[in-house]
Design a protein around this motif. Structure first.
Motif, short mmCIF file in Angstrom:
data_model
loop_
_atom_site.label_atom_id
_atom_site.label_comp_id
_atom_site.label_asym_id
_atom_site.label_seq_id
_atom_site.Cartn_x
_atom_site.Cartn_y
_atom_site.Cartn_z
N TRP A 219 34.67 37.66 39.52
CA TRP A 219 35.31 37.96 40.79
C TRP A 219 36.76 37.47 40.73
CZ3 TRP A 219 30.29 36.28 40.44
CH2 TRP A 219 29.31 37.10 41.02
N ARG B 171 33.60 30.78 45.13
CA ARG B 171 34.53 31.44 46.05
C ARG B 171 35.32 30.42 46.86
NH1 ARG B 171 32.95 37.05 48.77
NH2 ARG B 171 32.78 37.32 46.52
N GLY C 99 40.68 40.42 50.04
CA GLY C 99 39.29 40.30 49.61
C GLY C 99 39.14 40.13 48.11
N TRP C 100 37.92 39.79 47.71
CA TRP C 100 37.60 39.60 46.30
C TRP C 100 37.16 40.91 45.67
CZ3 TRP C 100 38.26 35.00 43.72
CH2 TRP C 100 38.50 33.87 44.51
N GLN C 101 37.51 41.12 44.43
CA GLN C 101 37.06 42.27 43.66
C GLN C 101 36.08 41.80 42.59
OE1 GLN C 101 40.17 45.20 42.62
NE2 GLN C 101 41.63 43.89 43.70
N ARG D 31 40.91 37.69 42.72
CA ARG D 31 41.71 38.05 43.90
C ARG D 31 43.18 37.76 43.61
NH1 ARG D 31 40.39 35.26 49.58
NH2 ARG D 31 41.09 33.42 48.41
N GLU E 77 46.12 39.67 48.24
CA GLU E 77 44.97 40.53 48.51
C GLU E 77 44.00 39.80 49.44
OE1 GLU E 77 44.48 43.64 47.63
OE2 GLU E 77 46.38 43.76 46.54
#
Length: 275
Positions: free
Chosen positions: A170, A217, A178-180, A172, A176
């Motif tokens: 994950w 996160r 949100g997380w990708q 970011r 940005e």
């Protein structure tokens, strides 16, 4: 009139089609949300049934929770701990051995089991761990390369892969919201040098349940932005120090030469005869 009627009916049909699509989308979203809640409730239900000694029903609920997938690591640990206790109570040694090996691979030991666990169960956990290998390990490497950043998930050679696990990354980029997510052990992200990047990763089971985390996160790793202003400042500081050194050397050379000239003049002066 016929054309007008056709147009109105067509518009009605189109409006009905739009409403129908919206209704289907809303229904699908509601079902997905309820399914997600059902997965969490299944784990909680399994724990409740285990506490009430309804072991067969608890085992079915816990198996369903595992198959549903997408569990976080904390939930995975709860599931395996509870199911191992259930299997211990049902006296199913083969299935119990499998779950105990998983607990050992996740870094658990007898002392980490629930307080209600009997001493014999804790000893069984420790005995299994003493026969097994090392716990699963994951290390993430992030570096700048060319016009981007390369992220790589690294594991020790020979690590157990019998669970059919894969990797999740994950990330970011700065700015940005949100997380990708990326489903592989390596990834290259195009990123300007003036931007930073946050990232973390996991080993996941074949059901996409998180087994091992590297970063989280809430506490991710960060690749900082390249500070161009700092580089220029250091360059000017370096030039300033270099100039000062050259100037100091020149002053010392002048002083030495001056002193040397003064000594020569003294030696060439005529002698003075004192009365």
């Amino acid at each position: 009139m016929g054309e007008l009627l056709f147009s109105v009916r067509g518009g009605a049909r189109r409006r009905f089609g739009v409403r129908r699509v919206a209704w289907v989308a809303a229904l699908a979203f509601t079902c997905a949300l309820q399914l997600s809640r059902a997965h969490a409730a299944t784990l909680e239900e399994g724990e409740r049934l285990a506490e009430n000694a309804d072991f067969e029903a608890a085992l079915a609920a816990l198996n369903a929770a595992e198959e549903a997938g997408e569990l976080e690591r904390a939930a995975v640990l709860r599931l395996y701990k509870t199911r191992a206790l259930v299997l211990f109570a049902l006296q199913r040694p083969e299935a119990l051995e499998s779950d105990l090996k998983r607990l050992c691979a996740l870094g658990m030991r007898g002392q980490d089991m629930p307080r209600a666990a009997p001493p014999a169960f804790r000893k069984e956990v420790d005995a299994t761990c003493s026969r097994g290998g090392r716990p699963l390990q994951l290390r993430l490497e992030g570096r700048r390369e060319g016009e981007g950043v390369v992220l790589t998930a690294l594991t020790p050679p020979g690590q157990d892969t019998s669970w059919g696990e894969s990797f999740r990354l994950w990330y970011r980029p700065q700015g940005e919201p949100g997380w990708q997510e990326h489903a592989d052990r390596s990834l290259k992200v195009r990123l300007a040098e003036t931007l930073s990047l946050q990232y973390y990763g996991a080993i996941v089971s074949k059901e996409a349940n998180a087994l091992v985390l590297s970063g989280t996160r809430q506490d991710p790793f960060t690749i900082p932005a390249v500070d161009k202003e700092s580089d220029r400042t250091l360059l000017w500081v370096g030039l300033g120090v270099g100039g000062a050194v050259v100037l100091a050397a020149a002053i010392v050379a002048i002083v030495v030469l001056t002193r040397g000239s003064a000594g020569d003049t003294t030696q060439l002066s005529p002698p003075v005869i004192l009365p």
